[in-house]
Design an enzyme around this catalytic site. Structure first.
Site, PDB file in Angstrom:
ATOM      1  N   CYS A 127       0.573  -1.414  -0.060  1.00 26.15           N
ATOM      2  CA  CYS A 127      -0.164   0.171   0.143  1.00 26.15           C
ATOM      3  C   CYS A 127       0.658   1.515   0.300  1.00 26.15           C
ATOM      4  O   CYS A 127       1.741   1.314   0.156  1.00 26.15           O
ATOM      5  CB  CYS A 127      -0.585   0.090   1.693  1.00 26.15           C
ATOM      6  SG  CYS A 127      -1.773   1.360   1.070  1.00 26.15           S
ATOM      7  N   CYS A 265       0.028  -8.764 -19.539  1.00 26.46           N
ATOM      8  CA  CYS A 265       1.316  -9.212 -20.529  1.00 26.46           C
ATOM      9  C   CYS A 265       1.701 -10.564 -20.277  1.00 26.46           C
ATOM     10  O   CYS A 265       2.426 -10.865 -19.378  1.00 26.46           O
ATOM     11  CB  CYS A 265       1.841  -8.423 -20.574  1.00 26.46           C
ATOM     12  SG  CYS A 265       1.129  -6.146 -21.080  1.00 26.46           S
ATOM     13  N   PRO A 267       3.871 -13.976 -23.240  1.00 23.98           N
ATOM     14  CA  PRO A 267       3.876 -13.530 -24.367  1.00 23.98           C
ATOM     15  C   PRO A 267       2.423 -14.176 -25.763  1.00 23.98           C
ATOM     16  O   PRO A 267       1.599 -14.564 -24.890  1.00 23.98           O
ATOM     17  CB  PRO A 267       4.290 -15.499 -24.670  1.00 23.98           C
ATOM     18  CG  PRO A 267       5.402 -14.643 -23.137  1.00 23.98           C
ATOM     19  CD  PRO A 267       4.014 -13.938 -22.298  1.00 23.98           C
TER      20      PRO A 267
END
Length: 281
Positions: A127, A265, A267
């Site tokens: 945090c 994200c 491959p």
């Protein structure tokens, strides 16, 4: 047990003339079956206090490496400074409790501005807003980003394959996040790791400011929270790739400040949340 590695390959910069390792060996029982304890590598996590012109501002839990980059990146991403040149000096001191103090000397003008909106908080790896005194401090106005950068998604796989190269502690312990700067052809120009994803990003932003990298994007191994977006945008980053998910507030902030945000994200894939016009095939 993970492979042993010489201690001198994982030392941090010297503090008070003494080098410290970023990993330790602890005895642990391995499952299936539960046998005798054997040494295992664990990442070091220490409290680091950022002290501006003699006044304590924040304590963050971090990996004790690349601390000068952290001091610069945090100061930039939090809007305390607008340029590394506004920091006159950085001194690192190990205190009597084993924590580290980063004494940062600001220019008079920047220190005066900091005192006006100073906040006291105890940071945590999960945090970045603990202890913030007012909600208005969380959602500070940001200048919308220009549209000067592009990135070809065909190079994303190249970048993803290189990100582990900056996680030497993570390779031993499985305990760190990474943040890297990739150029428009997907080449990893540099990166930083830390037990905290916010701190890893701050370290990278400090490294980027010192090296002067402009063309490219940020790639982080973690999820993208609103604060990851805010920190990136405050430092002029136009494109942020995250290996994991993005939060709803991160997407809203990215949309508002003109940052291109891509999550999940992997491959051959990615989820584009905002401003896809910067992305080309």
């Amino acid at each position: 047990m993970k492979n042993k590695r010489p201690e001198n390959e994982l030392t941090m910069e010297k503090i008070n003339g003494v080098s410290r390792t970023n990993v330790q060996q602890k005895n642990a029982k391995q499952s299936a079956p539960l046998g005798s304890p054997t040494p295992d590598w664990v990442a070091e996590e220490v409290p680091v206090a950022l002290i501006y012109n003699g006044i304590s501002h924040v304590v963050m839990m971090t990996s004790p490496k690349d601390l000068d980059h952290f001091a610069i990146g945090f100061s930039l991403s939090e809007g305390i400074i607008t340029s590394p040149q506004e920091i006159r000096g950085i001194d690192s001191i190990v205190n009597c409790h084993g924590g580290i103090e980063l004494h940062i000397e600001l220019s008079s003008r920047r220190f005066a501005g900091l005192k006006e909106r100073r906040r006291n908080m105890a940071g945590r790896t999960g945090c970045g807003i603990c202890g913030t005194e007012q909600l208005a401090e969380i959602f500070r106005p940001m200048t919308p980003l220009p549209f000067t950068q592009t990135f070809s998604l065909s190079y994303l796989d190249i970048a993803l394959a290189q990100l582990p190269h900056v996680q030497e502690i993570g390779a031993l312990t499985g305990c760190t996040h990474a943040a890297g700067w990739i150029d428009p052809e997907g080449k990893l120009l540099g990166g930083c790791e830390d037990v905290g994803r916010h701190v890893a990003l701050d370290k990278l932003l400090g490294m980027r400011a010192k090296t002067g990298w402009q063309q490219g994007a940020v790639l982080v191994s973690s999820r993208a929270s609103y604060e990851m977006v805010q920190k990136s945008a405050n430092c002029g980053v136009e494109i942020l790739f995250a290996v994991s998910a993005a939060t709803s507030l991160a997407i809203e902030v990215a949309q508002e400040c003109n940052l291109t945000l891509i999550g999940f994200c992997k491959p051959g894939r990615g989820t584009v949340y905002t401003h896809p016009q910067r992305l080309v095939i």
